[in-house]
Design a protein around this motif. Structure first.
Motif, PDB file in Angstrom:
ATOM      1  N   ASP A 467       0.864  -1.176   0.000  1.00 45.49           N
ATOM      2  CA  ASP A 467       0.000   0.000   0.000  1.00 45.49           C
ATOM      3  C   ASP A 467       0.904   1.230   0.000  1.00 45.49           C
ATOM      4  O   ASP A 467       1.690   1.438   0.922  1.00 45.49           O
ATOM      5  CB  ASP A 467      -0.900  -0.004   1.239  1.00 45.49           C
ATOM      6  CG  ASP A 467      -1.970   1.076   1.187  1.00 45.49           C
ATOM      7  OD1 ASP A 467      -1.620   2.229   0.894  1.00 45.49           O
ATOM      8  OD2 ASP A 467      -3.143   0.771   1.446  1.00 45.49           O
ATOM      9  N   ASP A 468       0.794   2.032  -1.072  1.00 45.85           N
ATOM     10  CA  ASP A 468       1.660   3.205  -1.249  1.00 45.85           C
ATOM     11  C   ASP A 468       0.842   4.483  -1.266  1.00 45.85           C
ATOM     12  O   ASP A 468      -0.266   4.513  -1.806  1.00 45.85           O
ATOM     13  CB  ASP A 468       2.407   3.118  -2.586  1.00 45.85           C
ATOM     14  CG  ASP A 468       3.749   2.431  -2.460  1.00 45.85           C
ATOM     15  OD1 ASP A 468       4.478   2.723  -1.508  1.00 45.85           O
ATOM     16  OD2 ASP A 468       4.055   1.594  -3.329  1.00 45.85           O
ATOM     17  N   GLU A 469       1.438   5.548  -0.707  1.00 47.38           N
ATOM     18  CA  GLU A 469       0.851   6.881  -0.822  1.00 47.38           C
ATOM     19  C   GLU A 469       1.965   7.893  -1.029  1.00 47.38           C
ATOM     20  O   GLU A 469       2.982   7.865  -0.331  1.00 47.38           O
ATOM     21  CB  GLU A 469       0.042   7.233   0.428  1.00 47.38           C
ATOM     22  CG  GLU A 469      -0.678   8.573   0.325  1.00 47.38           C
ATOM     23  CD  GLU A 469      -1.602   8.838   1.502  1.00 47.38           C
ATOM     24  OE1 GLU A 469      -1.386   9.856   2.198  1.00 47.38           O
ATOM     25  OE2 GLU A 469      -2.502   8.018   1.741  1.00 47.38           O
ATOM     26  N   VAL A 470       1.777   8.789  -1.997  1.00 46.98           N
ATOM     27  CA  VAL A 470       2.768   9.817  -2.326  1.00 46.98           C
ATOM     28  C   VAL A 470       2.049  11.154  -2.412  1.00 46.98           C
ATOM     29  O   VAL A 470       0.958  11.245  -2.990  1.00 46.98           O
ATOM     30  CB  VAL A 470       3.467   9.531  -3.666  1.00 46.98           C
ATOM     31  CG1 VAL A 470       4.601  10.524  -3.895  1.00 46.98           C
ATOM     32  CG2 VAL A 470       3.976   8.107  -3.725  1.00 46.98           C
ATOM     33  N   SER A 471       2.655  12.197  -1.833  1.00 44.74           N
ATOM     34  CA  SER A 471       2.058  13.532  -1.899  1.00 44.74           C
ATOM     35  C   SER A 471       3.167  14.563  -2.077  1.00 44.74           C
ATOM     36  O   SER A 471       4.335  14.303  -1.770  1.00 44.74           O
ATOM     37  CB  SER A 471       1.253  13.837  -0.638  1.00 44.74           C
ATOM     38  OG  SER A 471       2.085  13.818   0.508  1.00 44.74           O
ATOM     39  N   PHE A 472       2.764  15.750  -2.572  1.00 48.03           N
ATOM     40  CA  PHE A 472       3.747  16.816  -2.738  1.00 48.03           C
ATOM     41  C   PHE A 472       3.057  18.175  -2.641  1.00 48.03           C
ATOM     42  O   PHE A 472       1.844  18.314  -2.848  1.00 48.03           O
ATOM     43  CB  PHE A 472       4.473  16.695  -4.092  1.00 48.03           C
ATOM     44  CG  PHE A 472       3.704  17.264  -5.250  1.00 48.03           C
ATOM     45  CD1 PHE A 472       3.872  18.588  -5.659  1.00 48.03           C
ATOM     46  CD2 PHE A 472       2.780  16.481  -5.930  1.00 48.03           C
ATOM     47  CE1 PHE A 472       3.152  19.115  -6.720  1.00 48.03           C
ATOM     48  CE2 PHE A 472       2.057  16.993  -6.999  1.00 48.03           C
ATOM     49  CZ  PHE A 472       2.240  18.321  -7.393  1.00 48.03           C
ATOM     50  N   ASN A 473       3.863  19.193  -2.332  1.00 46.58           N
ATOM     51  CA  ASN A 473       3.487  20.605  -2.412  1.00 46.58           C
ATOM     52  C   ASN A 473       4.598  21.331  -3.163  1.00 46.58           C
ATOM     53  O   ASN A 473       5.780  21.014  -2.990  1.00 46.58           O
ATOM     54  CB  ASN A 473       3.323  21.222  -1.023  1.00 46.58           C
ATOM     55  CG  ASN A 473       2.182  20.599  -0.246  1.00 46.58           C
ATOM     56  OD1 ASN A 473       1.022  20.940  -0.449  1.00 46.58           O
ATOM     57  ND2 ASN A 473       2.509  19.671   0.650  1.00 46.58           N
ATOM     58  N   HIS A 474       4.223  22.305  -3.989  1.00 45.65           N
ATOM     59  CA  HIS A 474       5.218  23.001  -4.799  1.00 45.65           C
ATOM     60  C   HIS A 474       4.809  24.468  -4.935  1.00 45.65           C
ATOM     61  O   HIS A 474       3.685  24.781  -5.327  1.00 45.65           O
ATOM     62  CB  HIS A 474       5.302  22.352  -6.186  1.00 45.65           C
ATOM     63  CG  HIS A 474       6.382  22.913  -7.067  1.00 45.65           C
ATOM     64  ND1 HIS A 474       6.260  24.113  -7.733  1.00 45.65           N
ATOM     65  CD2 HIS A 474       7.603  22.427  -7.406  1.00 45.65           C
ATOM     66  CE1 HIS A 474       7.353  24.348  -8.439  1.00 45.65           C
ATOM     67  NE2 HIS A 474       8.185  23.335  -8.262  1.00 45.65           N
ATOM     68  N   ARG A 475       5.746  25.360  -4.606  1.00 41.85           N
ATOM     69  CA  ARG A 475       5.494  26.798  -4.766  1.00 41.85           C
ATOM     70  C   ARG A 475       6.741  27.432  -5.364  1.00 41.85           C
ATOM     71  O   ARG A 475       7.816  27.399  -4.773  1.00 41.85           O
ATOM     72  CB  ARG A 475       5.152  27.450  -3.436  1.00 41.85           C
ATOM     73  CG  ARG A 475       4.893  28.966  -3.559  1.00 41.85           C
ATOM     74  CD  ARG A 475       4.477  29.590  -2.236  1.00 41.85           C
ATOM     75  NE  ARG A 475       3.145  29.170  -1.854  1.00 41.85           N
ATOM     76  CZ  ARG A 475       2.867  28.356  -0.834  1.00 41.85           C
ATOM     77  NH1 ARG A 475       3.845  27.866  -0.101  1.00 41.85           N
ATOM     78  NH2 ARG A 475       1.640  28.017  -0.555  1.00 41.85           N
ATOM     79  N   ARG A 476       6.592  27.979  -6.558  1.00 40.24           N
ATOM     80  CA  ARG A 476       7.701  28.674  -7.225  1.00 40.24           C
ATOM     81  C   ARG A 476       7.339  30.145  -7.375  1.00 40.24           C
ATOM     82  O   ARG A 476       6.222  30.481  -7.796  1.00 40.24           O
ATOM     83  CB  ARG A 476       7.990  28.068  -8.603  1.00 40.24           C
ATOM     84  CG  ARG A 476       9.242  28.670  -9.278  1.00 40.24           C
ATOM     85  CD  ARG A 476       9.480  28.121 -10.683  1.00 40.24           C
ATOM     86  NE  ARG A 476       8.385  28.411 -11.587  1.00 40.24           N
ATOM     87  CZ  ARG A 476       7.563  27.489 -12.078  1.00 40.24           C
ATOM     88  NH1 ARG A 476       7.705  26.215 -11.728  1.00 40.24           N
ATOM     89  NH2 ARG A 476       6.589  27.841 -12.896  1.00 40.24           N
ATOM     90  N   THR A 477       8.302  31.022  -7.050  1.00 36.84           N
ATOM     91  CA  THR A 477       8.060  32.464  -7.067  1.00 36.84           C
ATOM     92  C   THR A 477       9.146  33.172  -7.863  1.00 36.84           C
ATOM     93  O   THR A 477      10.347  32.942  -7.639  1.00 36.84           O
ATOM     94  CB  THR A 477       8.041  33.018  -5.629  1.00 36.84           C
ATOM     95  OG1 THR A 477       7.079  32.308  -4.856  1.00 36.84           O
ATOM     96  CG2 THR A 477       7.701  34.505  -5.631  1.00 36.84           C
ATOM     97  N   ASN A 478       8.745  34.010  -8.793  1.00 39.79           N
ATOM     98  CA  ASN A 478       9.684  34.872  -9.501  1.00 39.79           C
ATOM     99  C   ASN A 478      10.152  35.961  -8.546  1.00 39.79           C
ATOM    100  O   ASN A 478       9.350  36.693  -7.977  1.00 39.79           O
ATOM    101  CB  ASN A 478       9.011  35.486 -10.741  1.00 39.79           C
ATOM    102  CG  ASN A 478       9.957  36.344 -11.560  1.00 39.79           C
ATOM    103  OD1 ASN A 478      10.450  37.365 -11.084  1.00 39.79           O
ATOM    104  ND2 ASN A 478      10.190  35.939 -12.792  1.00 39.79           N
ATOM    105  N   ASN A 479      11.484  36.084  -8.351  1.00 45.05           N
ATOM    106  CA  ASN A 479      12.034  37.012  -7.372  1.00 45.05           C
ATOM    107  C   ASN A 479      12.349  38.394  -7.949  1.00 45.05           C
ATOM    108  O   ASN A 479      12.709  39.306  -7.197  1.00 45.05           O
ATOM    109  CB  ASN A 479      13.320  36.444  -6.760  1.00 45.05           C
ATOM    110  CG  ASN A 479      13.083  35.137  -6.045  1.00 45.05           C
ATOM    111  OD1 ASN A 479      11.994  34.896  -5.530  1.00 45.05           O
ATOM    112  ND2 ASN A 479      14.092  34.269  -6.024  1.00 45.05           N
TER     113      ASN A 479
END
Length: 771
Positions: A467-479
């Motif tokens: 039983d597998d579970e994968v999650s992610f969060n991603h935030r990219r910002t132009n500086n």
């Protein structure tokens, strides 16, 4: 310090191996020592195990004088190694199958296990191998015995255990170009029922690549580590093993070399001696050992690990528990434009005529926890079995910043018009930062057994639920305060705030027969299923299309093997065929007019072939060993990108899978001459590697000529002088005596390659003392 051992040493080393390989049978033949492995979670002779497994003993590892797994893979015919800029991006490939990806949310196809602990990323094991007792490569799908399933194979490493008597050793080695390595090990009893060991290591190397911009050498390292163990016999039936490890490295490695003309800086002193692509063939500059970089590519790694293993006899059964935590902090600094920033900064960024800047900084941490619980039946029954539970959790946090030249594009025109005086030139640097995290959680139940049907025939069976579970969060910002777009820096309008998760379950099994043909021969036939969990393509410049989950990778493998065991000769033969569905791979997609890489379920692939290895104790003092792998790993069905234009994607069926040489073979020899006051030991090894492709084919169904890595032959040798029954050993070492240069990886952009340290001849000396 640059050591020059001179012609006499070179002649000695070459003569050593010639003597070892051609030595007459001057002594009576002697029986081979039994090779013990734990491929089936029990200590067994490798000749009794119905699995295709390659084994490197501590003696073989020591005599190879290899820095890490990259050097040892040359001794294992079925294994290839994809070298990246850092350990994080390097990959093991077994029988032509491996996962090549920058994504933080993807598992490897080849699982790596150290002292029973499954590692989250293979790169955690690509450091110095300074305390190994044994390295086993289990080829093909593994899952009914190991904690974490694997679709292509397992690299199983076992480190040295404490001893019942006080022992110690010091090992010092020095190589050309100011490379030095020191290792000390101390072990012995603490009481009647407790033993401990401590191994410490330190090594450094100035490097072998000249940076013409700084005048310094690069691609070196500065590393240190320690591993401590405590074995405690709590009672007659309960044993405790504690292992703690700490390792750190600061490597100015690994810079990509311009081995084909890039066109970015033709007047650079590091420009290659190459005509580029000529008649469809890449004229690679194999002698290239220079870069012209205004930023040094480097990596800082910090590893720490702790595990607690209990083994208890409960009646006739053995209960094993392994609880482990591991942390890995990785910082990479990457020169992304691969030139010194010496162009005319007053010009607009025109990639065809001037330079641009692209510099990367990536900081990542992994925190891993695993718990494995197994119970094993007695080994002297007609039906033997093992069953287990496994839980695994890994959390990763990554911050990635890119500083690059402003890019002349229509997207920047409104910004420039609204801000009089604002420019977009090569020296106008814009930046963006991506912060993203991932989490894997895995739970599984597994077991494998063997039932004797007759005195010579046994049934092999196994089953696993995952039983597998994968999650992610991603935030990219132009500086950039104006929101300008740069080279690899997307505009403010493309800022991200992504999140997703996926899960999957899988049931896989194993079924086979083992036949003891006679006292000398054992044959087996198995069918096994492999599985690798779902993934996401998480990376710095990911887009909306990358947020969809990537399905699991599954495999079905058929294998027939025969193992011959005689007093002085072992030989193993395996025939195999593996079909993989949902192959997770970096697909080079140029459908939009700009080539990008996407981790996708690229399609279905298969690998089939023949493997042979042997050990022959030709005489009491002469041993010969070798191996051969003929592997045909091809694409059976390739998925076209969803957004490809009609007719822009052609068939890629029948083309090679990356890093799958058709033929690889090795030959090693060891010969001992006993003298009155010492033993002289000659060791030699030869490896042949066929050509291989480094990338999947493009949408047009052709392979980039730059991605074809030519084959090579390598010859290593050493001569050791052993005194006082092996207590003191001095060894003269020669690497790549044929001075044949080669490349291990094509990194992209039609000119970038990795050329390893072993791609040229060099020499060293080591001293070891036991006490």
């Amino acid at each position: 310090m640059k050591i020059n051992y001179g012609a006499n040493l070179r002649w000695c080393l070459l003569s050593a191996v010639a003597t070892a390989i051609a030595a007459p049978n001057a002594f009576a033949q002697s029986a081979l020592e039994e090779i013990v492995v734990t491929a089936q979670k029990r200590e067994e002779s490798v000749q009794d195990v119905p699995i295709a497994v390659s084994v490197l003993s501590s003696e073989t590892i020591d005599s190879a004088h290899a820095i890490g797994f990259e050097g040892l893979q040359q001794l294992i015919p079925s294994v290839s190694f994809r070298k990246g800029n850092t350990n994080r991006n390097s990959t093991v490939v077994v029988r032509g199958i491996g996962t090549i990806s920058f994504s933080t949310a993807a598992e490897p196809s080849v699982s790596t296990v150290v002292d029973g602990v499954v590692l989250g990323r293979s790169g955690q094991a690509f450091t110095d191998l300074y305390d190994l007792e044994r390295l086993e490569v289990l080829r093909g799908p593994q899952g009914t015995l190991f904690g974490k399933n694997a679709s292509a194979g397992v690299v199983n490493m076992t480190t040295k255990r404490p001893t019942d008597e006080f022992t110690g050793s010091v090992d010092v080695s020095v190589f050309e170009d100011n490379e030095r390595r020191v290792k000390g090990r101390f072990a012995g009893p603490l009481s009647d029922n407790a033993r401990a060991s401590l191994t410490v290591f330190d090594g450094s190397f100035d490097g072998y690549i000249e940076n013409t911009f700084t005048g310094q050498t690069t691609n070196g390292y500065d590393r240190s580590g320690l591993r401590g163990m405590l074995e405690w016999d709590i009672s007659d039936s309960v044993e405790l093993l504690l292992i703690a490890e700490d390792y750190s490295s600061e490597d100015n490695c690994c810079a990509d070399l311009e081995a084909l003309p890039s066109g970015r800086n033709p007047s650079s002193p590091a420009a290659p001696n190459s005509q580029g692509i000529v008649n469809g063939v890449a004229d690679i500059d194999f002698n290239q050992r220079r870069v012209d970089h205004d930023l040094e590519t480097s990596t800082v790694d910090d590893h720490s690990a702790f595990s607690v293993q209990f083994e208890a006899e409960v009646g006739d059964y053995t209960l094993t528990s392994i609880t482990a935590t591991r942390e890995w902090d990785n910082t990479e600094v990457r020169e992304g434009d691969f030139t010194s920033n010496a162009g005319d900064a007053a010009l607009p960024v025109d990639f065809s005529s001037t330079f641009f800047q692209l510099h990367d900084l990536g900081i990542q941490s992994w925190d891993q926890f695993s718990q494995e619980l197994r119970i094993a039946s007695p080994s002297d029954q007609r039906i033997t079995w093992q069953a287990g539970l496994f839980y695994w959790n890994i959390e990763s946090d990554r911050s990635f910043r890119r500083d690059a030249s402003c890019q002349v594009s229509a997207a920047n025109d409104p910004i420039l018009a609204a801000n009089p005086g604002l420019t977009c030139l090569a020296n106008d640097i814009v930046a963006a930062t991506a912060v993203f995290d991932t989490e894997f959680e895995n739970f599984s139940v597994f077991g494998q057994g063997s039932a004797e049907l007759t005195d010579s025939l046994s049934l092999i069976f196994g089953l696993r639920y995952t039983d597998d579970e994968v999650s992610f969060n991603h935030r990219r910002t132009n500086n950039d305060p104006f929101g300008r777009q740069g080279v690899g820096v997307r505009a403010t309008a493309s800022n991200t705030d992504f999140a997703n998760q996926t899960s999957a379950t899988n049931t896989s099994g194993k079924l086979g027969l083992q036949w003891q043909v006679n006292d000398a021969g054992m044959a087996y036939a198995t069918y096994s299923q492999g599985y690798k969990g779902p993934a996401f393509n998480t990376f710095y410049n990911m887009a909306e299309s990358d947020t969809l989950p990537i399905g699991e990778e599954t495999s079905n493998s058929y294998e027939i093997g025969y193992k011959l065991t005689a007093d002085s000769f072992f030989a193993n033969l395996a025939l195999f065929k593996t079909d993989i569905e949902g192959f997770q791979a970096n697909n080079f997609d140029d459908s939009s007019g700009v080539t990008i890489t996407r981790l996708t379920n690229a399609g279905d692939v298969s690998t089939q072939g023949l493997e042979l290895d042997f050990i022959w104790q030709a005489s009491e003092n002469w041993q010969l060993s070798g191996g051969l792998a003929y592997v045909d790993a091809v694409i059976d069905r390739f998925n076209c990108p969803l957004d490809v234009a009609p007719g822009a994607c052609t068939s890629r069926n029948g083309l090679d899978v990356p890093f799958s040489p058709d033929l690889k073979y090795t030959l090693s020899s060891s010969y001992v001459i006993p003298l009155a006051s010492m033993d002289v030991i000659f060791n030699g090894s030869f490896v042949h590697m066929d050509e291989q492709v480094s990338d999947l084919p493009g949408n047009n169904g052709t392979v980039n000529p730059a991605a074809l890595l030519p084959g090579y032959d390598m010859f290593n040798a050493s001569v050791a002088f052993s005194f006082s029954e092996g207590k003191y050993v001095v060894t003269l070492i020669g690497k790549n005596l044929g001075d044949e240069s080669y490349v291990t990886t094509y990194s992209g952009d039609n000119f970038r390659y990795q050329i390893p340290r072993d791609a040229e001849r060099y020499f060293g000396i080591s001293f070891k003392a036991d006490f």
